[in-house]
Design an enzyme around this catalytic site. Structure first.
Site, mmCIF file in Angstrom:
data_model
loop_
_atom_site.group_PDB
_atom_site.id
_atom_site.type_symbol
_atom_site.label_atom_id
_atom_site.label_comp_id
_atom_site.label_asym_id
_atom_site.label_seq_id
_atom_site.Cartn_x
_atom_site.Cartn_y
_atom_site.Cartn_z
ATOM 1 N N SER A 2 0.780 -1.086 0.274
ATOM 2 C CA SER A 2 -0.143 -0.425 -0.055
ATOM 3 C C SER A 2 0.618 1.227 -0.327
ATOM 4 O O SER A 2 0.290 1.551 -0.436
ATOM 5 C CB SER A 2 -0.991 -0.076 1.080
ATOM 6 O OG SER A 2 0.067 0.044 2.505
ATOM 7 N N CYS A 3 2.327 1.313 0.209
ATOM 8 C CA CYS A 3 3.544 2.287 0.440
ATOM 9 C C CYS A 3 3.772 2.585 -0.947
ATOM 10 O O CYS A 3 3.690 1.393 -1.919
ATOM 11 C CB CYS A 3 4.211 2.435 1.422
ATOM 12 S SG CYS A 3 5.836 2.481 0.605
#
Length: 266
Positions: free
Chosen positions: A114-115
């Site tokens: 998700s980063c």
């Protein structure tokens, strides 16, 4: 290496056979087993695969090559296979000079995609450069058709259940030298490659025959195993065809008894 486990590759369950005319018949139908296989390296959990509970040592060896934890020249120091009842645990020991690669792969597998930065790293790990194929196949189209004709004789699990893929090492004349089966096409190829590594076998001018479509993962496994020719029963994806070309891996696809498609001269 210890490959002992108690699970069988298939079991029979009861079904009712129904026909359009309203008839009903009780039958026992063999079903392929599919169990979780937890793979540990040097005491650390790494992956859980869903696989047929057979030839687990071969599976771990081939999977380790596909994950680039070892090379074709490395052998796992040890693989212990334990059937827990709920699944199988395969504990492998990597050579000391491969532990840095293990830590790096664990870091990428555990990263949070998700980063943004982690996502970029994960994409780079997913599509990594492939080695160029240095082996050469001496097989012609007659050898491929001969292997296709004989493949069924090397698929006892699929013959019993109709639910297993096969991966076969075929020599230049079209004779099947070794085959492995699994409910997963990736697992079947890992098992075949692992069995070849463990026995010291090489492709010897032959090729790999897979009873599946030509996915990019299978192309990568073939390239890492220096397979000189990959033949699959079903079609490739575009990415698979592109990755094969980048690695210099000839592919033959939609290989059936009456015709096949080849991207390179055969």
């Amino acid at each position: 290496m210890t490959d002992a486990h108690s699970a069988a590759p298939f079991a029979a369950l009861s079904f009712d056979r129904l026909t359009p005319d309203g008839a009903q018949q009780a039958i026992n139908r063999p079903l392929a087993e599919e169990v979780p296989v937890a793979i540990e390296y040097n005491g650390a959990g790494y992956a859980v695969l869903m696989a047929t509970p057979a030839d687990i040592g071969d599976l771990v060896q081939g999977f380790s090559l596909a994950e680039r934890l070892v090379t074709r020249d490395d052998a796992l120091l040890d693989v212990d296979v334990h059937d827990t009842g709920a699944g199988i645990i395969a504990r492998a020991t990597l050579p000391p000079h491969r532990t840095d690669g293990l830590l790096d792969r664990v870091r990428h597998r555990a990263s949070d995609s998700s980063c943004g930065l982690c996502g970029i790293e994960n994409l780079e790990q997913a599509i990594r450069p492939l080695p160029r194929i240095t082996a050469t196949s001496q097989a012609d189209r007659a050898a491929i058709f001969r292997a296709l004709e004989g493949l069924r004789d090397h698929q006892p699990l699929n013959g019993a259940t109709g639910a297993a893929h096969a991966a076969a090492w075929v020599d230049a004349e079209g004779a099947i030298r070794l085959a492995r089966e699994d409910v997963g096409r990736h697992n079947a190829f890992d098992k075949l490659i692992g069995a070849m590594i463990r026995s010291g076998a090489d492709w010897d001018g032959g090729f790999a025959l897979l009873s599946s479509r030509c996915s990019y993962e299978l192309v990568e496994k073939a390239a890492l195993a220096n397979c000189p020719l990959l033949v699959t029963i079903s079609a490739p994806t575009r990415l698979a065809a592109e990755r094969a070309a980048q690695a210099g891996l000839p592919i033959v696809v939609l290989a059936r008894s009456d015709a096949l498609l080849a991207r390179d001269p055969i």
